[in-house]
Design a protein around this motif. Sequence first.
Motif, PDB file in Angstrom:
ATOM      1  N   THR A  42       0.741  -1.238   0.152  1.00  0.00           N
ATOM      2  CA  THR A  42      -0.132  -0.011  -0.055  1.00  0.00           C
ATOM      3  C   THR A  42       0.857   1.169   0.000  1.00  0.00           C
ATOM      4  O   THR A  42       0.307   2.387  -0.223  1.00  0.00           O
ATOM      5  N   VAL A  43       2.116   1.141   0.023  1.00  0.00           N
ATOM      6  CA  VAL A  43       3.120   2.030   0.136  1.00  0.00           C
ATOM      7  C   VAL A  43       3.465   2.673  -1.043  1.00  0.00           C
ATOM      8  O   VAL A  43       4.093   2.141  -1.787  1.00  0.00           O
ATOM      9  N   THR A  44       3.160   4.072  -1.500  1.00  0.00           N
ATOM     10  CA  THR A  44       3.213   4.520  -2.701  1.00  0.00           C
ATOM     11  C   THR A  44       3.999   5.874  -2.917  1.00  0.00           C
ATOM     12  O   THR A  44       4.732   6.290  -3.719  1.00  0.00           O
ATOM     13  N   ASP A  45       4.409   6.199  -1.642  1.00  0.00           N
ATOM     14  CA  ASP A  45       5.191   7.687  -1.564  1.00  0.00           C
ATOM     15  C   ASP A  45       5.749   7.791   0.111  1.00  0.00           C
ATOM     16  O   ASP A  45       4.884   7.751   0.995  1.00  0.00           O
ATOM     17  N   VAL A  46       7.127   7.611   0.159  1.00  0.00           N
ATOM     18  CA  VAL A  46       7.683   7.637   1.469  1.00  0.00           C
ATOM     19  C   VAL A  46       8.301   9.085   1.729  1.00  0.00           C
ATOM     20  O   VAL A  46       8.787   9.194   2.795  1.00  0.00           O
ATOM     21  N   SER A  47       7.897  10.255   0.730  1.00  0.00           N
ATOM     22  CA  SER A  47       8.425  11.314   1.058  1.00  0.00           C
ATOM     23  C   SER A  47       8.133  12.310   2.435  1.00  0.00           C
ATOM     24  O   SER A  47       8.842  13.141   2.754  1.00  0.00           O
ATOM     25  N   GLY A  48       6.922  11.713   2.978  1.00  0.00           N
ATOM     26  CA  GLY A  48       6.455  12.547   4.300  1.00  0.00           C
ATOM     27  C   GLY A  48       6.911  11.731   5.384  1.00  0.00           C
ATOM     28  O   GLY A  48       6.776  12.153   6.542  1.00  0.00           O
ATOM     29  N   TYR A  49       7.982  10.787   5.303  1.00  0.00           N
ATOM     30  CA  TYR A  49       8.559  10.356   6.446  1.00  0.00           C
ATOM     31  C   TYR A  49       9.999  10.583   6.587  1.00  0.00           C
ATOM     32  O   TYR A  49      10.769  10.897   5.604  1.00  0.00           O
TER      33      TYR A  49
END
Length: 179
Positions: A42-49
């Motif tokens: 379900t992970v499509t974007d990790v930029s917020g972490y």
Amino acid sequence: MNAKRVLVAYGSKAGATAGIAEEIGQTLRDDGFDAVVLPADTVTDVSGYDGVVLGGALYAGHWTGKARRCARRNAEQLRHRPLWLFSSGPIDSSAEQRDIPPVRGVARRMKKLGAREHMTFGGAVTAETSDPVARHMVARGKGGDFRNPERIRAWAHHIGTELGTELGTELDAPTESGL
């Protein structure tokens, strides 16, 4: 001060790594981080972490496809933030007795993504595991739960301490020697 966000993503055919990921996430939350635990597919974007912990189960010497695809899909973003990898695998106590190096495919991914480290934890194959192969193993007396919550929490504290130091966050995380 805002809590630093950490993603703990897991990929597994039968959910074996979910318990490890939940334990890591809870420990990081206890240490003052905003830890989010999600299935890797379900992970499509990790930029917020501010940091990412990614885990997958080992099957026949290979890391779960969901974890591999998550790493590939987010490769560019993962290269620019602290990353730790974990595996759940041996259905025995070997992970407790010695450090198990990552399988070849995970070691390549670690290098490519600049992951800080990898940890292998014992796996779990119990009567509740939905996979047909797992049910067969349990019926033959070869199953069990070899995840060690204390070892998982110690590694999560280690990640929190390392991440807190890097990000300048003051944390009171317990430290464990030998990690």
